[in-house]
Design a protein around this motif. Structure first.
Motif, PDB file in Angstrom:
ATOM      1  N   ASP A 217     -20.924  20.009 -14.101  1.00 34.09           N
ATOM      2  CA  ASP A 217     -19.944  21.053 -14.356  1.00 34.09           C
ATOM      3  C   ASP A 217     -19.290  21.495 -13.050  1.00 34.09           C
ATOM      4  N   LEU A 218     -18.018  21.869 -13.144  1.00 31.24           N
ATOM      5  CA  LEU A 218     -17.217  22.179 -11.961  1.00 31.24           C
ATOM      6  C   LEU A 218     -16.489  23.498 -12.126  1.00 31.24           C
ATOM      7  N   LEU A 219     -16.519  24.328 -11.091  1.00 28.27           N
ATOM      8  CA  LEU A 219     -15.733  25.552 -11.033  1.00 28.27           C
ATOM      9  C   LEU A 219     -14.644  25.372  -9.986  1.00 28.27           C
ATOM     10  N   ILE A 220     -13.397  25.597 -10.388  1.00 29.65           N
ATOM     11  CA  ILE A 220     -12.267  25.510  -9.468  1.00 29.65           C
ATOM     12  C   ILE A 220     -11.731  26.919  -9.246  1.00 29.65           C
ATOM     13  N   VAL A 221     -11.879  27.421  -8.048  1.00 32.22           N
ATOM     14  CA  VAL A 221     -11.332  28.728  -7.708  1.00 32.22           C
ATOM     15  C   VAL A 221      -9.924  28.500  -7.156  1.00 32.22           C
ATOM     16  N   GLY A 222      -8.937  28.923  -7.929  1.00 31.45           N
ATOM     17  CA  GLY A 222      -7.552  28.651  -7.551  1.00 31.45           C
ATOM     18  C   GLY A 222      -7.048  27.354  -8.141  1.00 31.45           C
TER      19      GLY A 222
ATOM     20  N   GLN B  45     -18.092  20.352 -18.190  1.00 38.44           N
ATOM     21  CA  GLN B  45     -17.280  21.541 -18.411  1.00 38.44           C
ATOM     22  C   GLN B  45     -16.579  21.884 -17.097  1.00 38.44           C
ATOM     23  N   ILE B  46     -15.298  22.218 -17.164  1.00 38.63           N
ATOM     24  CA  ILE B  46     -14.546  22.603 -15.978  1.00 38.63           C
ATOM     25  C   ILE B  46     -14.040  24.021 -16.165  1.00 38.63           C
ATOM     26  N   TYR B  47     -14.333  24.855 -15.198  1.00 34.20           N
ATOM     27  CA  TYR B  47     -13.944  26.250 -15.237  1.00 34.20           C
ATOM     28  C   TYR B  47     -12.902  26.518 -14.157  1.00 34.20           C
ATOM     29  N   GLY B  48     -11.967  27.406 -14.441  1.00 39.25           N
ATOM     30  CA  GLY B  48     -10.938  27.751 -13.475  1.00 39.25           C
ATOM     31  C   GLY B  48     -10.842  29.252 -13.298  1.00 39.25           C
ATOM     32  N   GLN B  49     -11.007  29.712 -12.064  1.00 34.65           N
ATOM     33  CA  GLN B  49     -10.922  31.151 -11.786  1.00 34.65           C
ATOM     34  C   GLN B  49      -9.590  31.465 -11.111  1.00 34.65           C
ATOM     35  N   THR B  50      -8.880  32.434 -11.646  1.00 34.22           N
ATOM     36  CA  THR B  50      -7.555  32.777 -11.154  1.00 34.22           C
ATOM     37  C   THR B  50      -7.479  34.265 -10.799  1.00 34.22           C
ATOM     38  N   MET B  51      -6.413  34.646 -10.082  1.00 37.10           N
ATOM     39  CA  MET B  51      -6.205  36.046  -9.731  1.00 37.10           C
ATOM     40  C   MET B  51      -5.700  36.847 -10.938  1.00 37.10           C
ATOM     41  N   THR B  52      -4.893  36.204 -11.786  1.00 35.27           N
ATOM     42  CA  THR B  52      -4.360  36.848 -12.983  1.00 35.27           C
ATOM     43  C   THR B  52      -4.525  35.908 -14.174  1.00 35.27           C
ATOM     44  N   SER B  53      -4.190  36.399 -15.346  1.00 39.43           N
ATOM     45  CA  SER B  53      -4.292  35.566 -16.559  1.00 39.43           C
ATOM     46  C   SER B  53      -2.959  34.912 -16.915  1.00 39.43           C
ATOM     47  N   ASP B  54      -2.002  34.944 -16.005  1.00 43.08           N
ATOM     48  CA  ASP B  54      -0.645  34.466 -16.302  1.00 43.08           C
ATOM     49  C   ASP B  54      -0.589  33.023 -16.797  1.00 43.08           C
ATOM     50  N   HIS B  55      -1.439  32.167 -16.253  1.00 42.59           N
ATOM     51  CA  HIS B  55      -1.363  30.738 -16.588  1.00 42.59           C
ATOM     52  C   HIS B  55      -2.594  30.243 -17.361  1.00 42.59           C
TER      53      HIS B  55
ATOM     54  N   ILE C 202      -9.489  23.279 -19.294  1.00 38.48           N
ATOM     55  CA  ILE C 202     -10.141  24.103 -18.276  1.00 38.48           C
ATOM     56  C   ILE C 202     -10.413  25.477 -18.874  1.00 38.48           C
ATOM     57  N   THR C 203     -11.644  25.949 -18.781  1.00 39.03           N
ATOM     58  CA  THR C 203     -12.001  27.268 -19.283  1.00 39.03           C
ATOM     59  C   THR C 203     -11.641  28.311 -18.239  1.00 39.03           C
ATOM     60  N   PRO C 204     -10.661  29.183 -18.512  1.00 37.67           N
ATOM     61  CA  PRO C 204     -10.181  30.104 -17.487  1.00 37.67           C
ATOM     62  C   PRO C 204     -10.924  31.436 -17.454  1.00 37.67           C
ATOM     63  N   SER C 205     -10.884  32.061 -16.296  1.00 36.17           N
ATOM     64  CA  SER C 205     -11.373  33.426 -16.131  1.00 36.17           C
ATOM     65  C   SER C 205     -10.613  34.042 -14.968  1.00 36.17           C
ATOM     66  N   THR C 206     -10.624  35.358 -14.898  1.00 33.16           N
ATOM     67  CA  THR C 206      -9.966  36.031 -13.787  1.00 33.16           C
ATOM     68  C   THR C 206     -10.998  36.452 -12.744  1.00 33.16           C
ATOM     69  N   LYS C 207     -10.530  36.598 -11.519  1.00 35.16           N
ATOM     70  CA  LYS C 207     -11.393  36.999 -10.417  1.00 35.16           C
ATOM     71  C   LYS C 207     -12.098  38.310 -10.766  1.00 35.16           C
ATOM     72  N   GLY C 208     -13.382  38.359 -10.502  1.00 30.65           N
ATOM     73  CA  GLY C 208     -14.168  39.547 -10.785  1.00 30.65           C
ATOM     74  C   GLY C 208     -14.886  39.506 -12.112  1.00 30.65           C
TER      75      GLY C 208
ATOM     76  N   ILE D  41     -15.231  24.117  -6.059  1.00 32.80           N
ATOM     77  CA  ILE D  41     -14.194  23.841  -5.059  1.00 32.80           C
ATOM     78  C   ILE D  41     -13.267  25.048  -4.992  1.00 32.80           C
ATOM     79  N   PHE D  42     -13.017  25.502  -3.780  1.00 34.97           N
ATOM     80  CA  PHE D  42     -12.161  26.663  -3.558  1.00 34.97           C
ATOM     81  C   PHE D  42     -10.815  26.174  -3.065  1.00 34.97           C
TER      82      PHE D  42
END
Length: 346
Positions: free
Chosen positions: A85-90, A110-120, A129-135, A146-147
């Motif tokens: 499983d992979l987490l992509i920050v940004g 499973q691939i996760y993606g952490q973003t600053m906002t939920s815009d995309h 990609i399973t998204p989440s917001t920072k925090g 990977i950052f």
């Protein structure tokens, strides 16, 4: 109403059931409407009914009464971390290419993606990609992280990187995509992995990168310092085409790496499971700004024509060479030069 039977492999459930016939309460998971779940090992299973909603992601909840349970049993897809499983920050341009290539090599992950906002987030979901917001609290740490987020959108870049390292479980690897800017060379001279870096305190730009790198190295992660990223519709060449005339000097040396090559290099480092290392990503074909735009014009692939560089006093650049990185990792770029990418001779 439809019925689904969910099979959960016993090896991926934390805790111990007092009886295999008694299952958990408050089980929740996310199911893609086209997904098929199958396990070949021994498993626990249960069925639940739900209404099908016509959307890409469906959340299902089921409850049942359980008997005695030693410890808290967590069983959700978010809680069952796979070995790849992979987490992509940004997850921007680079991060999404990393996701695509990683899934090709690890189709069950499973691939996760952490973003600053939920815009995309909708775009990320469509990519799998399973998204989440920072925090957002993370219930389980991930083996590969990977950052890729840039420092431009946060007041505390090293702090954001530190937060990301806390989501890594220490297995697999953690890779931070930095920049080649910290190398202390601004006279168009030669530079490689061993070139000294700019001292802390001289430049706010390099300070923030070096402090972020320090966080990663102390956590056991690795750093890849990337040259200027580009693809057909993104990069320095498209910026200058839009401007037409730029007030920077034409003889400043640039170093480039295609987005796909930056992604493949980052994945190579991830897969090596290295600790505390710094690598360099470039195509080993440095060019002056003027040469870059002459190649663009020669290719005939862009409708616009660049005017001129008019600067005379801004700093020069550096000539990067990452032969040591290539030799150690066994990596070579798909696009060995900007000219090769454009299909023209230098």
């Amino acid at each position: 109403m439809s019925t689904i039977t969910v099979c959960i492999p016993s090896s991926r459930i934390r805790g111990r059931l007092d009886s295999p016939k008694k299952f958990i309460s408050n089980f929740s998971f996310c199911l893609n409407s086209s997904a098929f779940i199958s396990f070949s090992r021994r498993f626990f299973s249960f069925s639940t009914s739900f209404s099908v909603i016509n959307r890409p992601l469906l959340k299902v909840n089921a409850s049942s009464t359980v008997g005695a349970l030693e410890g808290e049993l967590e069983a959700s897809f978010a809680g069952m971390v796979g070995a790849n499983d992979l987490l992509i920050v940004g997850p921007g341009v680079l991060g999404r290419i990393v996701a695509e290539k990683w899934r090709e090599e690890h189709p069950g992950c499973q691939i996760y993606g952490q973003t600053m906002t939920s815009d995309h987030h909708d775009e990320l979901v469509k990519m799998g990609i399973t998204p989440s917001t920072k925090g957002t609290p993370v219930s389980n740490k991930i083996p590969y992280v990977i950052f890729c987020a840039p420092p431009s959108r946060t007041p505390d870049y090293p702090g954001d990187v530190r937060e990301a390292t806390l989501n890594w479980n220490g297995e697999g690897s953690f890779v931070f995509t930095s920049s080649s800017a910290p190398y202390d060379c601004s006279d168009n001279g030669s530079c490689d992995e061993d070139t000294p870096v700019v001292p802390i305190g001289r430049s706010p730009r390099t300070d923030v990168l070096l402090k972020a790198e320090k966080v990663v190295l102390e956590a056991g992660g690795s750093v890849v310092r990337l040259a200027g990223l580009y693809k057909a519709d993104r990069g320095a060449h498209t910026y200058w085409l839009e401007k037409g005339i730029s007030d920077v000097r034409p003889d400043h040396i640039l170093n480039l790496i295609h987005y796909e090559d930056a992604a493949s290099l980052s994945i190579t480092i991830l897969k090596k499971k290295l600790r505390g290392r710094i690598f360099l990503g470039c195509d080993n074909h440095p060019l002056s700004r003027q040469e870059v735009m002459e190649l663009v014009d020669k290719s005939g692939k862009y409708g616009k024509k660049f005017g001129a560089f008019t600067g005379t006093k801004d700093p020069l650049g550096k000539k990067l060479n990452n032969s040591k990185t290539r030799a150690e990792l066994g990596w070579e770029p798909k696009y060995p030069s900007f000219a090769h990418f454009l299909g023209v001779s230098e």
